[in-house]
Structures are given as structure tokens and as C-alpha cells.
Design an enzyme around this catalytic site. Structure first.
Site, PDB file in Angstrom:
ATOM      1  N   GLY A   1       0.673  -1.295  -0.126  1.00  0.00           N
ATOM      2  CA  GLY A   1       0.084   0.033  -0.017  1.00  0.00           C
ATOM      3  C   GLY A   1       0.936   1.126  -0.024  1.00  0.00           C
ATOM      4  O   GLY A   1       2.091   1.141   0.335  1.00  0.00           O
ATOM      5  N   CYS A   2       0.194   2.261  -0.486  1.00  0.00           N
ATOM      6  CA  CYS A   2       1.128   3.491  -0.579  1.00  0.00           C
ATOM      7  C   CYS A   2       1.524   4.224   0.699  1.00  0.00           C
ATOM      8  O   CYS A   2       2.684   4.736   0.869  1.00  0.00           O
ATOM      9  CB  CYS A   2       0.177   4.572  -1.275  1.00  0.00           C
ATOM     10  SG  CYS A   2      -1.396   4.981  -0.687  1.00  0.00           S
ATOM     11  N   TYR A   3       0.572   4.023   1.769  1.00  0.00           N
ATOM     12  CA  TYR A   3       1.043   4.471   2.900  1.00  0.00           C
ATOM     13  C   TYR A   3       2.474   3.589   3.472  1.00  0.00           C
ATOM     14  O   TYR A   3       3.080   4.013   4.137  1.00  0.00           O
ATOM     15  CB  TYR A   3       0.154   4.375   3.886  1.00  0.00           C
ATOM     16  CG  TYR A   3      -0.917   5.630   4.016  1.00  0.00           C
ATOM     17  CD1 TYR A   3      -0.752   6.889   4.130  1.00  0.00           C
ATOM     18  CD2 TYR A   3      -2.347   5.093   3.891  1.00  0.00           C
ATOM     19  CE1 TYR A   3      -1.582   7.938   3.872  1.00  0.00           C
ATOM     20  CE2 TYR A   3      -3.309   6.180   3.989  1.00  0.00           C
ATOM     21  CZ  TYR A   3      -3.004   7.427   3.867  1.00  0.00           C
ATOM     22  OH  TYR A   3      -4.132   8.208   3.769  1.00  0.00           O
ATOM     23  N   VAL A   4       2.229   2.467   3.417  1.00  0.00           N
ATOM     24  CA  VAL A   4       3.159   1.616   3.966  1.00  0.00           C
ATOM     25  C   VAL A   4       4.452   1.621   3.228  1.00  0.00           C
ATOM     26  O   VAL A   4       5.365   1.659   3.980  1.00  0.00           O
ATOM     27  CB  VAL A   4       2.374   0.069   3.998  1.00  0.00           C
ATOM     28  CG1 VAL A   4       3.600  -0.912   4.462  1.00  0.00           C
ATOM     29  CG2 VAL A   4       1.081  -0.046   4.836  1.00  0.00           C
TER      30      VAL A   4
ATOM     31  N   THR B   1       5.698   4.034   1.642  1.00  0.00           N
ATOM     32  CA  THR B   1       6.444   5.567   1.870  1.00  0.00           C
ATOM     33  C   THR B   1       6.975   5.228   3.463  1.00  0.00           C
ATOM     34  O   THR B   1       7.972   5.903   3.831  1.00  0.00           O
ATOM     35  CB  THR B   1       5.238   6.408   1.651  1.00  0.00           C
ATOM     36  OG1 THR B   1       4.702   6.346   0.405  1.00  0.00           O
ATOM     37  CG2 THR B   1       6.302   7.860   1.825  1.00  0.00           C
TER      38      THR B   1
END
Lengths: 365, 365, 365, 365
Positions: free
Chosen positions: B150-153, B155
Site C-alpha cells: 500500500g502507498c502509506y506502507v 512510503t
């Protein structure tokens, strides 16, 4: 005062000074507004939103010299200038509301530690009233000198006070505050990094090594917390002109973790601030119930900063991460209104015996 | 064209699917792109930025049935669909890169806890390679199935790994992560709360009671941390279309607080990731020295999210609040590129033996 | 040139210079990039999006002196400097692409009229090739000196040429062009009026008394129009960083008013530019049919400027107000790419014998 | 409180209805506000900016039935509903301010031509007063039914009236108006094309084949022009939530081209509207002199739309392109205030005998 309030705004060219003028122009009790600046540019060119207001800039020194004819002087000057001007203004009988940081610390050493220079009017510090109207209302009628709080600080204070004063927070853990401020908070002085082309679509973190307002916040939160607190303040400018968005994470005391819930927090906040116009007028708690399932995003469950822009309101939302025992607070205000000029006018109203909400009742956009 | 890559993109109508198509269109080794969707609208109307690309939507089931003629299939479908399609695709010999959450947990129980439904292809979980290319590069050439993070993860992982693997963090304190995601992260399905008129100038906090990606993050950070970690993840959409801005606060171990400094942290990060094109190509550490005095705001000291938009780069900045013993990390990426489609193409490159940066070298805007 | 293109970028600190560097970094045929500036600041601090690129600033005079070792020099300097540097660069054998206005007029009097100063290299004006690749492709392989067009001009030219060269426009009526440019078009030099806090949510009209680029536009449109044209150009900066949005209203010849329709216009445009990658690669015509009823708003019927940001594409849409006999053209491009650096690299490709689209194939975001 | 205004707002869920409520909440003479809607959602959830106002939705039919107890009813309903409700409301004795288009045309045929349906209350058209307060102030005290103008129309009318009524415009040339409206103008009904992720950094042109409001504008401008006028109206949504930016180009009569100048235009406008609070209170002319040289951009020479957001002001700037004989007008207002709810409240004030500016004096942000 029979004929209305005569007010001066020293440091009238910046965003805060312009905002004080904007609010005073809409205040029915104010009959004279004297914005002052060193450069005396065209007022309409400096504040295009006030086009045709009829205001013009005066010389700051002349306004100071004529302070005996004024009821109140707003100081919107850079740090260091208020402590130079306040003594003369007070001597002339004007009441002073300082929107800079000069009178926010009781202790001159704390000022020096945060701002790196010696305080030049330490004798005034004891009498300065810290101007969060909601918390220091009783002291304002007799105050000669008010230290208006910083925009981060007032928004965080209103957001965290009920939680801390209820004894919910674990005193051994720092309070983590991630704050996003609009670009008016970066000031009107031009520099490349805050050009529109640079900030558009971005976030500008700054002062992560320790923000200048963290000590003021630690100082002011220690009261409700009943002891010293550590604040981990992380600040950024966001891609909007106005508004402060504060998101705080507070570890709940071990023994309370099972009992706390979003509902318990909401009850505490609504007890503390009341509801709507019946309670603290300018503090509103978002108690909207969750729509849809628990895993759905519900964007109406917390306040958004755009909802308070242009107003003197502070909206607060809360939640609880039960799995990790962490209370969450979202607190938003317009950095130039509740975070600066609006609080200043609210303080003026109480100081001069007007209804506290006069000239400030406009809701956000 | 015998050696060109033939790719399908199932779930091609959303932002992620469109972005995979955009990147594949610019990839010199790709000879066939088959976007698929259930509705088969006009491709140009769905993705106006790809006007005139010549792509058109195919039926997802037909594409799946013809998977034996494909080299790779990107699944950009909602949670739950990938685990239904993957077995058939793999059986046909296509390699699968899943951009949803279906294969991110090794343990099917963890999936059920986070997503509330039973996993329907648990037999594939052990072989799925978690697709942070920088950390799992060796496993990719042989992978049939990649779980794109996922994008949060991703980054947050890239931002925190060097700090945790160096042993700087106090294991008893939670990691506090305040993340702001662009509105493409809220998806393309229309709802009032994410209209432009609503989000403009605002911040939309959500899921503060516990974000769905926090367990994935806790899972992935426990490795570098050498033990279980608690992540306090607070998420909001910010008023920009693309990009993730992550700001993390990490308490430093008591015994290291005197030794740590911004310089020590920068040294650790540049050792870990190297410098520029010589190191991890897509991870760049901002080591700009402070300009001006310590109390000045220096907006170039940390990366801004706008600087990576449109690119596969992750920029990282660090600082240290010595007074409070807290390390600060700022880590930014384009949520649709490094946070999704770019990482997927980067993984594809490694899987299929291409240079890892092929088609991805464009710098941010 | 056996080993690739050696390029210098003089005036590398501004947005245009940075963008030329960004594109050259992604160009597979370029082996050396020398950005030059007077001040020689940190390159990474000046262009944070290029963090870790390894480029650094050189002295502009030294680069000029060493021009014999360069294949091409891009001049991104303020008006007036290119005409001083070009003679020396050309003498040394470098080919010059000037992104300023210095070589855009054939007639030195026209230059003086528009810019208020005498041209200092009038002898070079006759050989300068006006760099709209689509219209002057044949002249580029032999050109030593290219005058890259302005961003408003190229976007308007591409948008209006098919209409004018078809003879649809009433020659007695002015062409009305309302153009909105991103704030990168206002330059990187800091001034209060272009701070983020000022432009956010606003529009900044300027030069309504007659824009400096109107004569260039009138000059270049007179060819396709087959006679002199008057251009009423109204310009504003809009609240976005990149992109030009041009909306033109063109009165149709009286005798053609019944025959013209959106379909007729679309046919003309697609004949002129072709379709997709088969036609003019970087010019794409939006021929989406209207969805819903005629009175409904259909936002996909015309291109939006965000769809070309980051790319070298120009998207064009047309319509026809039959009741009033007015043809409408919407034409959008990225002011820094197709409007400046991208066209410059496209010109370079043709000049040096590379495929015209090399390094420029990325689609918009 | 016996004399306080009792008001209903039918169609209270949209942006216009919410804005009428917002303004009425700040109006000192209003004692009762009844927002009505069909769905009766949570008021606070629908209008988060009015959190804690105490308002709640009522049933529209019940409010209509009880109209005899109301002083004024604001209709913020979609086109077609006002003409169904107005007869009953008027019969009950309430005065009606319609913010839709239903009563804007005197001629029912013109309505049908623009909106495609038959008018169902044509008998009311003759008595409906067109509600540009500045131009029809005398008719309002006796009006039972007011047709509040559209946001494009009122902003263009205020901007162009002085020019046309002075006889400066060439009657043979169309008036060219390029209008950019904020996204609140696209309504609150969710659709993909107006999601934040789509509009961010873009412009959405629409209805270029002929905007529905062009006939209303032609109708209303023919009076001051002294004869029929043709309006070439080009509309787009811009990437901001609130505000209308209108830029008009008007060809000056041949015989006046030498005499006209920016100064002549400014004189005409200030004669027409007066200056500041002494003249038309809500119309302010920007007469700032040019700073710097003629070829410099001077962004303070014309008004910016952000300067009127949140206010009932219309700011107007003018210029003259002497070389081409074209007068330029920039006119800006908040589409939801002066362009809708603010004008409606201004009309209410005059209808009910209050000071015209009551509740509306707030300056823009």
C-alpha cells in the site's frame, strides 16, 4: 466610550494586522480604526480584500504618541517590537492587545530561551493576561495588557484541555501533535520557497528540530494536565491560505484504556464546552455518529479546516484507537481569526464590556 | 516484437489502473497493453490524460481466459477480487502483480482481522512476494505472484527502515505517523465529501479509530525493528490530487539520546540508501544543510511532496528534537507511482529481467 | 557526437531551465548536462524535484567559452541576454536553442516595439528558425539557431491554425483569446503578489492593456490566416503551478455559418493533425461525443489542463455556438513542457537527427 | 422579538441553500430560520461549517403549508420547482425570493427556449422583480416575488452596465465574456468529473456551444446598451470552491477609440457606482494606479476573486487596449454570496425595510 471604540492597529501591513482591520470594520461598536505601519503604502493595494474601506495607513510613532485618545491598541508587530511600544501605550491609558509572542511567558528567562533575546519590559509580564478568552474570561475586564496566544497554541489548547483536565492522559508519554498551517502563517514577506508555484500541491514541513511554540504549549498545557508535559510538535505549511489543522495523539492512562471510547470522550468534551450557542459559543464539538460500517471512511466524523475558515470558531473532533490505547483529537480553526485577530477582538469585547461575540458571529465558509 | 512484454491491467478504470497504463505506455519494452474493466466505457473519457493512446477497454473475464498469452497481469481491483482471479491467471502461466491488499499478509487470519472476510486463496499466501523492490529484490526474479504494498506502507517503510534497523528507536514507545494522502487515494467513485468544492482548502482526517493499513505496517516494521512494534497511524486526505506526505516521530532509546543528531541520522540514511543514481535509484535522502539561524524556518531542509509527483522517487528528510529525544522523519512519494503503479512496474522489470529503472526514470515535477 | 549529446543550459536556476534539465536527465541520448547560472547555488536546493541528480551549477561564462565541446546550448535567460551570448556560441560551433523572446521576430523593429530595447544581433534574425516543430520541421535539421516560441503563442497557434488555414474565420473580426497560465509562468523571483497565500483560490489578471506576446501571436497567425489578424489576448495566472488553458472565440465567415458544426470542426482538426500516435504525436484532438442532453454540462467534451501537466502534449477541443456563429477552441499544454522545455527538446531531437519523441513520450498526469 | 423576520429556506441541502442559512444566522433581524428539504438528513452533517447552529431540516411541504406564519421564503430548488411552489406561498402571504431561474424571464417563451419546458406559472412573470438590488432598488419594497439573478449574470451586469449605458460599446460587435466559476457552482450532487482529484490544478470548460445563461444576459444587457446585444459567453469551472471571475472584452465605437483610456473608464465607473461606503456599498472599483513600467505585470491593477470570497462585494477593474480599441473589464464576486444568497438577503433587507447592508457587511478574506 460613549461614542464607540477607537482602535489602532500597529503593524497593519501583515496578514494579522489586515485581519484585525477586517474584523473591526465589521464590528458595530467600533467608530475609529487607525492602521499604522512604517512604510505607509496604499492601504487598498496592501489589503485588496478591503478595497474601498476608506482606511489608510498612519505613522506608527504618531499613533503611539496619540495613544491617550485610543481605547485599545492591537500590536501586530514582529517579536521584539511590542515590548518596546507597550510601556508607552499603557502609560497613555490605552489598553494593549499584543498579537506577538512578547508577553506570552510569565518568566523572562523562558522568553529568552525561546526567542534568543533579552526581554526589555519584564516588569509588565506579571500583569499580562494570557488571552484564551474561554479559559481566562474573568481576568480580562481588568486587564490592561493581553498576550494573545499563538495560532498553533490556542487551537491545540482548546482541543486538548478537556482531555488533560479529565485526567485521561498518561503523564509519562509525550503528547504528539501534527499541525498543518495555511500559508498566511508564513507571513507576507516574499521568499521563493513560499511562492504559489512552490507550495501548490505540496506540504512544507519546518522546524522539526523543535518548534518555537512548543515551550509555550508545554507551559500552557501543564496547568490542565496537573504537571509538566512534553509536547512533540511537528509543523508544516499546507497548500491552503488559511486555517490550522491539528491532529493530536494522546496515550491514555493504562488503567483507563478499557473504559475510554469515542463516546466517553465526546461526553467529556460536550460537558466541558456545552453545545452550540448555549455553551462556549466559539467552540463546537463534532459528535456526528459514524455512518456505514466501522471500516468505512467517514469524512464527516471529524471537522475539516475549510469549515471554519473566515470564522472565529474552533471545531473539535475526537476518536479512540482502542487497540493501541491512544486518544485522537482533531481541532481546527482559522489561523488568522480564532488563531489571531478574532481572539484579539473577542478579548477586546470582554475587556470593554461588549457582548463577547459582537462582530464575530459569522459562520465559516 | 517476439521479446516484448504483453501486459494486462484488470481494474483499469480507477486511478491506479490508469496509472499502470500510463507507465506501460512509456515503457520501451512493452508491446501490448490490455486494460480491462467490467463496464467497457470509452478509455479516453475515463482517462483523459491518455487521450489518443489507442488503448481501449477489454472484458476482464476474456482477458483472464486468455492469460496464457500474457507475460504479466496487474490486478488493480478492489479488495477481494484479486484472490478470486489470481489462481486462474497463475495456472495459465501469467505472472501476477496484485496492487490490492489481498496477498499482503502471510497469515490468512491477519487478512480476516483487517478486512473482515475470509481469504479464498490462502494456499497462495506463502509464495506471494511482498513487493518493496528495495528490500525484496532477490525474491522477485522467481516470483509468480507479487503483493504490491500500500502507498502509506511503502512510503513509511522506506522512511523508517534505516532508523529501526540501526536500533535507534526505543522499543517501548509507539511509532507515531501522521500521513497526508492526495485525493486520488480516495478513489474515483463519486461521493459528496470528496467533491472538489468540499476538499478545496481543507484536510479530511479519517479512520482515526485505527486505520486498516496499520496492522500491515506493524507487520512489516517488526522485521527491521527486531521485534513487535506499535504504530499510531493517523491519516487524512490533503487538498492535492497526488502524493503522500509522511511525518513520523520516533522516540530514541534513552542511552542514545546524547549521541544522536541530524548528522548522525543523515549518515545512517545515506549509508543505507547510497547517494543519487549510485545508490538505491529511487530513494533520495535530503541532506541539505540548514541555511540561516537555527530558529529560522528553512523549507528546503526537508522534502516536499510536490517534488516527487509524477515520479517513482521517494524523498526522505530527517531531523532530531534533541530536547525531547525524538527523531523526526519526513518521507514523500507519489501515491499512484512509487505508492502503487510505479513500484508495480519496478517489480515487473526485476521479475522479467529488465533494468529496474526502465520506463521509470522521469524526475518529479 | 559519437558518444551522445553534450548539452548546456544557461539560465539554469529558473523554472524553464530546471525543466530543460529535468527532461535531459530522462533523455537516453544525452550524456552530459551542464546547467549554468551566475550565482552557482546548490543545484538540489534550487530544484528539489531533481534531488540527487548529480548535476551542479557551472559558471555561465566558462560554459560559453567552452562551447566548442558542446552539441547544443539551451538559453533560458531573461530577454536581452540571448542576443548577447548567441553569436559567440554559434561561432564556437554549438547549436543554440533560445527559449527567450530574443529571436522570435524576423524584424528587429518589431522586437524593439515589443521589448523596448534595440536588438544587438539583428544579423542573426534571418536565419533563426521559429521552433514550432509541427509547423517548421523541415527547417530544423539545418538550423544553427532556433527561436523557441512562447508558451501562450505555441498553445494558441496549435489550437487555431487548422481553423484559420481552412478559411473558416471572418477576417474582419478580432480573434478573442482568454488565456490562463500557471504560476510557474510568473517566474521564480519572489514578490508578494505571487505568494501562495495571495494566489490560492484566486485569479491574477494582468497586462490587459495589451500583452507583450500579442504581436508575436498576430505575426505568427497571419500566415495561416492568409492576411493580417488582430488578436485580443487577455491573460491571467490561475491557481495552479503548471499549465496553460486557452479558450478562443473566433467569428465564422457569414457565408459559412450554416454549414459549420462541431463535427465539421472536428473533421478539420483530425485531418490536420491525424489521430493518436499516427498523426502529429504531440497534438491530440478531443473528439469525445456529447453524453446526455444538449443542455447538460459535459466536462469530458473539452480537454482539461491537468491532463497534459508533466507531458509534451497539446490537447485541443472545439465547439460551435451556432446561434451566434462563433467557433470555440480550447487548447491546453504544460507551459513548461510543450510551452517551453519540451518543445526545445523536441526541436533538439529533430536538429540532431534523433526520433522526435525521444525522452518526451511520458503522458500527462 | 415580535418584529423579527421569520424565514424559510426551501432546498436547504445544496450550496446555495446552506449559504442562505449561513447569512441568516448572522443577520441580527432574523428570529426564525426553517431550512427544508425532502430528505431531512442531519443538518450538521450536510453543512459542517454550520456545526452546532441548532438548525434542523423540516419537511418542505409542511413549511409550504405553514407559509402564512412566515415573512419570507427563499427558494433554492432546482429549475422547475419554484414555479410550482410560488403560487401557494404567495397566496399564504409570504414573500418569495426565488434563487432559481424560474422567474428571470418576463416572457414564458424565452423560458421555454432556454430550459426546454413549459412555464407553469406564467401569470406571475409580470410581477416578478429582477433582483439586482443596485438596479431595481425602487421596485423591491412592494415586490411579492423576486427573481434573484444567476451568479454569472449579476457579476457581468455589474461589470458591464456602466460601459454600455455610457454608449462606449460598438453595437455591431458581440460582447466577449470569459467566465470562470468556482466548483460550488457545479452543485453538490456527486459525479466523477467534479471530484477533487479531477479538478485539482485544472480548468473545466463547459457549455461552449451556448450557455444557458447567455440569453438571460443578453436580455438584461439590452437595456443599458439601448438595443439588442450579442453575448459570446464562455464558461469554465476553475480550481477553487467559491468565486466568479469575469473577464470581458468590449469593442469600443470607432469614433471614440482615441478618447477612451483606462482613466476615462475609471471615471465613468466611479461616477456610476461612487466610492467606498458612500456609493453603491457592495460595488467597489479598483482604481489603483499602475506601479512600475507599462510593460511590467502589475497584479494589483485588477481585482482578484479571492479578495471577495465570503463577502457580498463585487470588485471591478478596467483597462483599455488602445492599439486594438478594446475595453477590458474584470469583475469578481463570490458566486454563493453576491452571486446568490447575499443578493437574496440584500433584496430581503430592502423588501422588509431593513438597512440594505444588514448582516452583509463582512469584508472578503
Amino acid at each position: 466610550m460613549s461614542n464607540g471604540i477607537r482602535a489602532a492597529v500597529i503593524g497593519g501591513t501583515g496578514y494579522t494586522g489586515g485581519e484585525v482591520c477586517r474584523l473591526l470594520l465589521g464590528h458595530p461598536g467600533v467608530t475609529e480604526i487607525l492602521p499604522a505601519s512604517r512604510h505607509q503604502e496604499s492601504f487598498d493595494r496592501t489589503h485588496p480584500n478591503l478595497l474601498g474601506s476608506g482606511l489608510r495607513f498612519h505613522d506608527a510613532d504618531e499613533v503611539t504618541a496619540a495613544a491617550s485618545e485610543l481605547d485599545v491598541v492591537f500590536l501586530c508587530t514582529p517579536s521584539g517590537e511590542a515590548m518596546r511600544r507597550a510601556p508607552e501605550l499603557l502609560k497613555a491609558g490605552a489598553r494593549v492587545i499584543d498579537l506577538s509572542a512578547d508577553f506570552r511567558f510569565t518568566d523572562p528567562q523562558a522568553y529568552r530561551a525561546a526567542y534568543g533575546t533579552e526581554h526589555t519590559a519584564p516588569e509588565l509580564l506579571p500583569e499580562a493576561v494570557y488571552g484564551v478568552t474561554e479559559f481566562h474570561r474573568d481576568l480580562l475586564p481588568d486587564a490592561r495588557l493581553v498576550a494573545n496566544p499563538g495560532c498553533y497554541v490556542i487551537t491545540a489548547l482548546l482541543g486538548l484541555e478537556p482531555l488533560l483536565s479529565a485526567g485521561f492522559a498518561d503523564p509519562s508519554a509525550p503528547l504528539h501533535i501534527a499541525a498543518v498551517n495555511g500559508t498566511t502563517g508564513a507571513g507576507v514577506k516574499p521568499r521563493t520557497e513560499i511562492l504559489h508555484a512552490e507550495v501548490f500541491g505540496s506540504m512544507l514541513p519546518y522546524s522539526l528540530q523543535g518548534h518555537r511554540h512548543a515551550p509555550e504549549l508545554e507551559d500552557r498545557l501543564s496547568g490542565p494536565a496537573g504537571g509538566p508535559v512534553t509536547v512533540d510538535l511537528s509543523t508544516a505549511h499546507g497548500p491552503f491560505a488559511r486555517g490550522i489543522h491539528i491532529q493530536a495523539s494522546v496515550r491514555v492512562r493504562e488503567e483507563l484504556r478499557e473504559e475510554i471510547s469515542r463516546e466517553v470522550l465526546l461526553t467529556r468534551y460536550t460537558e466541558r464546552y456545552g453545545t452550540g450557542a448555549e455553551g462556549e459559543y466559539f467552540v463546537r464539538v463534532n459528535a456526528e455518529p459514524q455512518l456505514g460500517g466501522l471500516t468505512d471512511k467517514d469524512y464527516r466524523r471529524y471537522p475539516g479546516v475549510a469549515g471554519v475558515v473566515g470564522s472565529n470558531f474552533c471545531h473539535i473532533g475526537v476518536d479512540y484507537d482502542a487497540r493501541r490505547g491512544i486518544a485522537k483529537v482533531v481541532s481546527v480553526s482559522d489561523n488568522l481569526v480564532k488563531g489571531a485577530a478574532g481572539s484579539a477582538v473577542q478579548n477586546m469585547n470582554v475587556m470593554l464590556g461588549h457582548d463577547e461575540t459582537t462582530g464575530l458571529r459569522t459562520y465559516g465558509l
